[in-house]
Design a protein around this motif. Sequence first.
Motif, short mmCIF file in Angstrom:
data_model
loop_
_atom_site.label_atom_id
_atom_site.label_comp_id
_atom_site.label_asym_id
_atom_site.label_seq_id
_atom_site.Cartn_x
_atom_site.Cartn_y
_atom_site.Cartn_z
N UNK A 266 0.81 -1.04 0.04
CA UNK A 266 0.05 0.06 -0.13
C UNK A 266 1.07 1.27 0.10
N UNK A 267 1.97 1.12 0.82
CA UNK A 267 2.82 2.42 0.59
C UNK A 267 3.43 2.60 -0.85
N UNK A 268 3.95 1.39 -1.30
CA UNK A 268 4.20 1.57 -2.61
C UNK A 268 3.11 2.27 -3.67
N UNK A 269 1.82 1.82 -3.41
CA UNK A 269 0.68 2.40 -4.45
C UNK A 269 0.76 3.95 -4.08
N UNK A 270 0.90 4.39 -2.82
CA UNK A 270 0.94 5.76 -2.55
C UNK A 270 2.32 6.56 -3.28
N UNK A 271 3.41 5.72 -3.13
CA UNK A 271 4.49 6.61 -3.80
C UNK A 271 4.51 6.62 -5.24
N UNK A 272 4.22 5.51 -5.76
CA UNK A 272 4.01 5.53 -7.40
C UNK A 272 3.09 6.47 -7.61
N UNK A 273 1.87 6.76 -7.04
CA UNK A 273 0.85 7.35 -7.55
C UNK A 273 1.05 9.10 -7.22
N UNK A 325 9.50 -7.12 -12.04
CA UNK A 325 9.01 -6.07 -12.78
C UNK A 325 8.81 -4.85 -11.88
N UNK A 326 7.95 -5.30 -10.74
CA UNK A 326 7.42 -4.43 -9.89
C UNK A 326 8.65 -3.58 -9.05
N UNK A 331 12.37 1.47 -8.94
CA UNK A 331 13.51 1.96 -8.97
C UNK A 331 13.47 2.85 -9.97
N UNK A 332 12.91 2.85 -11.28
CA UNK A 332 12.80 3.98 -12.45
C UNK A 332 12.19 5.04 -11.78
N UNK A 333 10.97 4.87 -11.14
CA UNK A 333 10.05 5.64 -10.96
C UNK A 333 10.68 6.64 -9.91
#
Lengths: 383, 238
Positions: A266-273, A325-326, A331-333
């Motif tokens: 969920x933290x990843x979702x927030x950071x990605x978004x 992939x995730x 990392x690219x993000x």
Amino acid sequence: MSPPVKKPFAIGWEGAIFLALLLYPLFPIFESLFFRATQRSLGEQLPLVFIFALLAYGLNVVVGYTGLLHLGIAAFFAVGAYVAGIFTTAAYSFGWPFWVVLPLGVLAATVLGLLLGAPTLRLRGDYLALVTLGFGEVTKFTLRNMEKITAGTRGLSPIPPPSLPLVPPSAWADDYRPFYYLTLGVLILVALLLHNLERSRLGRAWIALREDELAANCMGLNPNKLKLAAFALGAGLAGLAGVLYATRLTSTADPNAYDFNRSIFMVCCLILGGLGSRLGALVGVIMLVGFDNILTPIIDSKIQEWFPNSGGRICLSFTGWRLAIFGLALILMMRFRPEGIVPSSRMKHELHPDEAVSNGIDPITMGRNTGEVETLGRKGGQS
Amino acid sequence: MPPILEVAGLRAGYGPIDALHDVSLTVDEGEIVTMIGANGAGKTTTLMSVSGVVRPRAGRVTFGGNDLRTFPAHEIVKLGLAQSPEGRKIFPRLTVLENLQMGAFTRKDPPGIAADIEKMFGMFPILNERKGQAGGLLSGGQQQMLAIARALMARPKLLLLDEPSLGLAPQIVTQIFGVIRDLNQNQGMSVLLVEQNARMALKVAHRGYVLETGRVTFSDKADVVLNDPRIRAAYLGE
């Protein structure tokens, strides 16, 4: 003081996404096209996306608005799910209806949030992250080990569907639409609530606290009370998501569904978004949960089709590559767009001060002419 | 008339270290009092102890008859004591207007707040021009003005200013001190001012205290302090 200029009703990207989602089931052609291409139902999967978007909204209040790194949100998600399990399944004599259990799950998670938050929120930064992480793990093991109450790894089931007028009980299983609209409706209501909250005195106070706790304290803000409020609201929304999740699965599932991976995901979702942005949370969840629950199985079955003799070789299954992939995407993000896909304009300006110019946004006003917080339409226009 | 702020025998510090050993000072109503001293003398700690951000370990802090040691920091603002902290500490990602609104966080009178925002815009026209911009995009001098205006939004009886000249060009410093003098003369604001720029501070203040390693070593009328040969040698570079 001249009143802030009220902008004409702008629907923005978030509204557009919600509208598209509201319309999707009304045109069965989309569902059947999707099914023809993939042998799967999109409508069956989307309620899970909505539920995780609720969870992300809750986490965003704590991590995004208030800036507290919370790594145990799954524990509160679990509380909602187990409240649903205990108060509705036949294993217990309660048998309460969904509409009673829903607020009860929110209440239970909120109270737990207050209980955890009160003694620990004076911790700063990494220490709070560790406490929440530990709490998440403790909750998971507690749920697993208290077999008499939680049925351990078997989970509590079956959780009956909600009762709604005009919707026969059998429809919840046969048709994806009742649950689709139930979860989407709750999601939109919560989005509206947060939309107003962000512009309120409390919302501004949270952001001030995130920006500079010392200065906020000097302004007469009570940091502990504000953090506790954010923590409790985040926990409550997670509980709400948890009740819906368990009801959707008709089971509380294995306690492993509420482990550290769920929290960090969920933290990843927030950071990605884009941290702190409601639209960002929604987009992050659509991308990551969509990738996990919708795209991955489709690609896997396609691979099966093309290489019928692959017989379980892991390098030929997409699921095997999923986490790689995730990780690479994250990392690219972080390298190229650290503020997230659709950041709040407050964050964007800090990490990419010059980019605002190239997008035709006045870097000085960040596209804002008044003291009003950013509008959705504007944010969408930038990206 | 009793002083608006009275600090007596104050001891405070961080962890095992005492930064203040024995600090006593008073601020009378309508007075500008300045504390000068070298880095680490305890000027900021004194202000923080008054505003409650640092909890005093011993001594008395009385403000308008209230014993401040019994109040948490966020309650002290409500008593009428506002601090503009060192390094300005504006909220960089809130707009100028939102920063001002945060200053009035403890107040519950929207019309009064709106009127005060207009008043701040009158005092600092540049803030009006930039009210929709993020605070972090202002220049240093503008940020300092915003920090002062934000503190004033709480309608304080006593304003604590920590190093308002820090990192600013001389011309801007003069402007900021003009504002402080104006607040005091025309609005009767009491000010406790901490400054490294001792000459400037003593020129605008009524009285001055000299802090050395956590103790008040000298205090008198500002012009006396300013003309004391030891002070001139130690703090005014003569």
